[in-house]
Design a protein around this motif. Sequence first.
Motif, mmCIF file in Angstrom:
data_model
loop_
_atom_site.group_PDB
_atom_site.id
_atom_site.type_symbol
_atom_site.label_atom_id
_atom_site.label_comp_id
_atom_site.label_asym_id
_atom_site.label_seq_id
_atom_site.Cartn_x
_atom_site.Cartn_y
_atom_site.Cartn_z
ATOM 1 N N HIS A 200 -4.459 4.875 7.926
ATOM 2 C CA HIS A 200 -3.408 4.303 7.068
ATOM 3 C C HIS A 200 -2.645 3.214 7.824
ATOM 4 C CE1 HIS A 200 -0.580 4.325 3.697
ATOM 5 N NE2 HIS A 200 0.356 4.135 4.611
ATOM 6 N N ALA A 201 -2.329 3.476 9.085
ATOM 7 C CA ALA A 201 -1.551 2.507 9.871
ATOM 8 C C ALA A 201 -2.312 1.189 10.017
ATOM 9 C CB ALA A 201 -1.232 3.101 11.251
ATOM 10 N N PHE A 202 -3.595 1.253 10.356
ATOM 11 C CA PHE A 202 -4.379 0.019 10.490
ATOM 12 C C PHE A 202 -4.502 -0.692 9.142
ATOM 13 C CE2 PHE A 202 -6.161 1.391 14.695
ATOM 14 C CZ PHE A 202 -5.929 0.205 15.375
ATOM 15 N N ALA A 203 -4.608 0.081 8.063
ATOM 16 C CA ALA A 203 -4.713 -0.538 6.734
ATOM 17 C C ALA A 203 -3.442 -1.337 6.427
ATOM 18 C CB ALA A 203 -4.952 0.533 5.674
ATOM 19 N N LEU A 204 -2.281 -0.813 6.839
ATOM 20 C CA LEU A 204 -1.014 -1.512 6.574
ATOM 21 C C LEU A 204 -0.969 -2.891 7.246
ATOM 22 C CD1 LEU A 204 1.699 1.299 6.987
ATOM 23 C CD2 LEU A 204 0.905 0.270 4.853
ATOM 24 N N VAL A 205 -1.476 -2.987 8.467
ATOM 25 C CA VAL A 205 -1.348 -4.245 9.219
ATOM 26 C C VAL A 205 -2.587 -5.138 9.086
ATOM 27 C CG1 VAL A 205 0.200 -3.164 10.892
ATOM 28 C CG2 VAL A 205 -2.242 -3.296 11.409
ATOM 29 N N ARG A 206 -3.616 -4.635 8.407
ATOM 30 C CA ARG A 206 -4.944 -5.278 8.422
ATOM 31 C C ARG A 206 -4.935 -6.730 7.960
ATOM 32 N NH1 ARG A 206 -9.094 -6.349 10.582
ATOM 33 N NH2 ARG A 206 -11.124 -6.326 9.596
ATOM 34 N N GLU A 207 -4.187 -7.026 6.907
ATOM 35 C CA GLU A 207 -4.257 -8.373 6.331
ATOM 36 C C GLU A 207 -3.215 -9.325 6.910
ATOM 37 O OE1 GLU A 207 -6.727 -9.322 4.419
ATOM 38 O OE2 GLU A 207 -7.546 -7.280 4.421
ATOM 39 N N GLU A 208 -2.481 -8.862 7.916
ATOM 40 C CA GLU A 208 -1.423 -9.690 8.489
ATOM 41 C C GLU A 208 -1.914 -10.383 9.756
ATOM 42 O OE1 GLU A 208 1.220 -10.111 6.852
ATOM 43 O OE2 GLU A 208 1.315 -8.399 5.505
ATOM 44 N N ALA A 209 -1.069 -11.280 10.269
ATOM 45 C CA ALA A 209 -1.415 -11.954 11.517
ATOM 46 C C ALA A 209 -1.052 -11.049 12.695
ATOM 47 C CB ALA A 209 -0.666 -13.284 11.608
ATOM 48 N N ILE A 210 -1.648 -9.883 12.684
ATOM 49 C CA ILE A 210 -1.414 -8.912 13.753
ATOM 50 C C ILE A 210 -2.790 -8.545 14.317
ATOM 51 C CG2 ILE A 210 -0.628 -6.562 14.289
ATOM 52 C CD1 ILE A 210 1.374 -6.874 11.922
ATOM 53 N N GLU A 211 -2.970 -8.786 15.602
ATOM 54 C CA GLU A 211 -4.265 -8.494 16.218
ATOM 55 C C GLU A 211 -4.453 -6.975 16.313
ATOM 56 O OE1 GLU A 211 -6.902 -10.165 17.248
ATOM 57 O OE2 GLU A 211 -6.005 -12.004 16.444
ATOM 58 N N PRO A 212 -5.522 -6.455 15.759
ATOM 59 C CA PRO A 212 -5.750 -5.012 15.901
ATOM 60 C C PRO A 212 -5.698 -4.558 17.360
ATOM 61 C CG PRO A 212 -7.370 -5.966 14.398
ATOM 62 C CD PRO A 212 -6.595 -7.108 14.968
ATOM 63 N N THR A 213 -6.197 -5.390 18.266
ATOM 64 C CA THR A 213 -6.215 -4.996 19.684
ATOM 65 C C THR A 213 -4.814 -5.008 20.299
ATOM 66 O OG1 THR A 213 -6.788 -7.277 20.209
ATOM 67 C CG2 THR A 213 -8.600 -5.677 20.178
ATOM 68 N N ALA A 214 -3.900 -5.761 19.699
ATOM 69 C CA ALA A 214 -2.514 -5.739 20.185
ATOM 70 C C ALA A 214 -1.765 -4.557 19.571
ATOM 71 C CB ALA A 214 -1.820 -7.049 19.822
ATOM 72 N N PHE A 215 -2.154 -4.200 18.342
ATOM 73 C CA PHE A 215 -1.495 -3.103 17.636
ATOM 74 C C PHE A 215 -1.925 -1.738 18.203
ATOM 75 C CE2 PHE A 215 -1.381 -0.180 13.907
ATOM 76 C CZ PHE A 215 -0.003 -0.168 13.723
#
Length: 303
Positions: A200-215
Motif C-alpha cells: 500500500h505504501a509503495f502504491a501511494l508514492v508510485r506515481e509521484e516524483a519519488i524514487e522508490p530506492t530513496a523511499f
Amino acid sequence: MEPDTRTTDPTLPASTPKAPLAVLGLGAMGGALARAWLAAGHPVTVWNRTPGRAEPFAAAGATVAAGAAEAVAAAELVVVCLLDHASVEETLTGVDLAGRDLVDLTTTTPAEARAGAARATERGARFLAGGVMAIPPMIGVPGAGGYVFYSGSREVFDTHGETLAVPAAGRYVGTDAGFAALYDVALLSAMTGMFAGLTHAFALVREEAIEPTAFAPLLAEWLTAMAPTAHRTAAQLTTGDYASGVASPLTMQLAGAPTLLRTAAEQGVSPELLLPYLALMERRVADGHGNESGTGLIDLLRG
Ligand code: FVH
C-alpha cells in the motif's frame, strides 16, 4: 516457552565420521538441504518423485534410491521436504518406518504435523517436525540468518542436533509436534501483513516524483522502529491490561483513519488492504475499548 536455540558450526573439524541420512524431496528447498549435507561430508541417500532431478546429486556424491522405501531403509535419520502434507502421506504410504527418526521439513498446518507424528509413532518411528524459516539460498550459509523451528521428539532433536544444524540453526519449541508449524505460520502471517502494508505504501508514492530506492530506506527504518510493538503486545497479553500507559489508543488511531483513506483516494489507490484492519478497530471501539491499544483486536479475532 522460550525457544531453545542451538547453533553448531558445521565448519569446525569433526572428531567423528559424519552421520549418514536420507533426503526425500529434491525441490528448491529439499535440494538445498541435500547439497548442504553433501558439502559438509555427510553420506546422503536421496530420492525424488521425478528421478531426473536426482541426477546432479548423484554427480555430487549422493546415493540415489530407486524408491522412497529404499531411501528410508538407507539411514536412521530420514529428512522429508515435499510440497505439502498430502504429498508426504502419499510418499510414505506402505513404507516401513520402524526404527527411523523422521524429520519432516515440509510446511504443514499444526494439525497436519500432529497427524504426521501420530502416524509415524504408530509405525515405530520417532518424529520431529520442522518449519523452515529460510529461503533456499540461505541454506548451508552460516550467518545468513535462516533457521528451523523444530518440535516433537526432543530425543530426535538431541540425537541429530549436529547434523540438523548443518543447513540452518535449529530452534526447538516443544514436544507438541504441531508447534513448529504454528510458530512458522504465525511468523509468515505477520510477514504477510507487513507485505500488505508496504504494498500500500509503495502504491501511494508510485506515481509521484519519488524514487522508490530513496523511499525504501525510510519505509524499512519505520517498520523497524515499529517492530518493538510485538514486545508491548506480549506484555499486555500477559497482564491483561491493554489500556495503562497507552500512547496511541484506538480512538486516536481511528481518528487518523479517514486521512489514510482520503490520501488513498487522492492518490488513486485502492484501500482494500487497509479496510479489514480499520474495520476491526471500529468494532473494538464500538465495544467500548477506545482507550486501549490494538492488543484487544487479538481477542476480537478469536471471537
Ligand atoms: N522454497 C522456499 O522458499 C520455501 C521456504 C520455506 C519452506 N518451504 C517449504 O518447503 C517445502 C518444499 O518446498 P520446495 O521449495 O522444495 O518446493 P518445490 O521446489 O516445489 O518442490 C516440491 C517437492 O515436492 C515433490 N512432490 C510434490 N508432490 C509430490 C507428491 N505427490 N509425491 C511425491 N513428491 C511430491 C516434488 O517432486 P517432483 O515434482 O520433482 O517430482 C519436489 O521434490 C514446501 O512445503 C514449502 O512450503 C520452501
